[in-house]
Write an enzyme that holds these catalytic residues in place. Structure first.
Site, PDB file in Angstrom:
ATOM      1  N   LYS A 175       0.826  -1.229   0.000  1.00  0.00           N
ATOM      2  CA  LYS A 175       0.000   0.000   0.000  1.00  0.00           C
ATOM      3  C   LYS A 175       0.851   1.266   0.000  1.00  0.00           C
ATOM      4  O   LYS A 175       0.637   2.173   0.810  1.00  0.00           O
ATOM      5  CB  LYS A 175      -0.957   0.004   1.195  1.00  0.00           C
TER       6      LYS A 175
HETATM    7  O1  LIG Z   1      -9.104  -3.005   1.779  1.00  0.00           O
HETATM    8  C1  LIG Z   1      -8.259  -3.813   2.149  1.00  0.00           C
HETATM    9  C2  LIG Z   1      -6.993  -3.860   1.592  1.00  0.00           C
HETATM   10  C3  LIG Z   1      -6.117  -4.822   2.006  1.00  0.00           C
HETATM   11  N1  LIG Z   1      -6.439  -5.708   2.963  1.00  0.00           N
HETATM   12  C4  LIG Z   1      -5.424  -6.709   3.353  1.00  0.00           C
HETATM   13  O2  LIG Z   1      -5.901  -8.003   2.990  1.00  0.00           O
HETATM   14  C5  LIG Z   1      -5.582  -8.946   4.008  1.00  0.00           C
HETATM   15  C6  LIG Z   1      -6.850  -9.482   4.607  1.00  0.00           C
HETATM   16  O3  LIG Z   1      -6.574 -10.488   5.548  1.00  0.00           O
HETATM   17  P1  LIG Z   1      -7.743 -11.421   6.158  1.00  0.00           P
HETATM   18  O4  LIG Z   1      -7.022 -12.274   7.139  1.00  0.00           O
HETATM   19  O5  LIG Z   1      -8.319 -12.219   5.023  1.00  0.00           O
HETATM   20  O6  LIG Z   1      -8.737 -10.519   6.787  1.00  0.00           O
HETATM   21  C7  LIG Z   1      -4.703  -8.214   5.007  1.00  0.00           C
HETATM   22  O7  LIG Z   1      -3.353  -8.375   4.614  1.00  0.00           O
HETATM   23  C8  LIG Z   1      -5.109  -6.760   4.837  1.00  0.00           C
HETATM   24  O8  LIG Z   1      -4.076  -5.862   5.156  1.00  0.00           O
HETATM   25  C9  LIG Z   1      -7.683  -5.673   3.511  1.00  0.00           C
HETATM   26  O9  LIG Z   1      -8.042  -6.487   4.377  1.00  0.00           O
HETATM   27  N2  LIG Z   1      -8.565  -4.716   3.092  1.00  0.00           N
END
Ligand SMILES: O=c1ccn([C@@H]2O[C@H](COP(=O)(O)O)[C@@H](O)[C@H]2O)c(=O)[nH]1
EC number: 4.1.1.23
Length: 272
Positions: free
Chosen positions: A95
């Site tokens: 990001k």
């Molecule tokens: O809008 C967003 C952007 C990035 N993320 C990232 O995705 C994963 C989600 O992890 P889970 O364990 O499936 O919840 C994590 O690395 C976030 O930083 C997001 O969730 N939302």
């Protein structure tokens, strides 16, 4: 070959799924690993072994590696190399967003051949102005890589910025969508500039019909979004939509076989 074409092929061959490698301290505990660099390394390399030859896109979350300093970043470099060698596309979730001259340095780090941290694509933040991302977009397209710009993030706090109305009356998120669509115009089968649109949203509220690029949909799984949410937000045709899930798969470790079974279950549930 352009990133969009590589992604299109990977999805055709392996299915439309991205799995994240997020070495949360609690997951290290659950896997029986120490909360140190050795535990991080075992976690990341086991996940890479389980995911690298089966999942279309793997998304390491850089923050969890950076938390261990330079040794953690070295583990990230190794995981990226192993995942790519096994045939997965690596989307590094960093990001990044900054003024253009600094974006050029991020582009050198993540989107340039020969850099130890070079991935196939990275997440970028357009909230210093979409135009500030130009060095990353240029480096990506010049080297067969991609970027995914945050449009509507999966966290509830995102709406206060992303749903705000811009000077021309569009929402900020729609302006991001339109900028990405302009960069993807005419590129087949899929452009190199993707967007992040959370699967957790109550409503989409933006028009993605001209995007011609991939949509990464986080929030699927641990944050509560389901296959029904994907269809509600993106319609029956999910081509170009890449649901991503991290904890919901990773909680099935530490065995590579049980991780693979979890991936298979999630992929089957997508039914596409
Ligand atoms: O809008 C967003 C952007 C990035 N993320 C990232 O995705 C994963 C989600 O992890 P889970 O364990 O499936 O919840 C994590 O690395 C976030 O930083 C997001 O969730 N939302």
């Amino acid at each position: 070959m352009r990133f969009g074409a590589r992604l299109h092929r990977a999805i055709a061959e392996r299915g439309p799924l991205c799995v994240g490698i997020d070495p949360h301290p609690g997951l290290l505990d659950a896997w029986g690993l120490p909360r140190d660099v050795s535990g991080l390394e075992r976690f990341a390399l086991t996940a890479a072994e389980a995911l690298g030859d089966t999942v279309a896109v793997v998304k390491p979350q850089s923050a969890f590696f950076e938390a261990y300093g330079s040794k953690g970043v070295a583990v990230l470099e190794r995981a990226i190399a192993e995942l790519r060698a096994a045939g997965a596309l690596v989307l590094l979730d960093v990001k990044r967003g900054d003024i253009g001259s600094t974006m050029a340095a991020y582009a050198a780090a993540y989107l340039t051949d020969g850099s130890p941290l070079a991935a196939d694509a990275v997440t970028v933040s357009p909230y210093l102005g979409f135009g500030s991302l130009a060095p990353a977009v240029e480096a990506a397209t010049a080297s067969g890589r991609g970027v995914f710009a945050l449009a509507l993030t999966s966290n509830p706090e995102g709406a206060s910025v992303q749903r705000a109305t811009a000077a021309d009356g569009r929402s900020v998120a729609q302006a991001v969508v339109d900028e990405a669509a302009a960069l993807n115009a005419g590129v087949e089968p899929l452009g190199d500039v993707g967007l992040v649109v959370g699967a957790t949203l109550a409503e989409l509220g933006v028009d993605l019909s001209d995007l011609r690029g991939p949509v990464l949909a986080p929030g699927f799984g641990a944050q509560g979004a389901t296959v029904a949410d994907l269809r509600r937000l993106f319609g029956a045709d999910l081509s170009g939509v890449l649901p991503t899930t991290s904890r919901d798969v990773l909680k099935h470790g530490p065995g590579a076989a049980t991780l693979r079974s979890a991936v298979a279950r999630v992929r089957d549930s997508l039914d596409v």
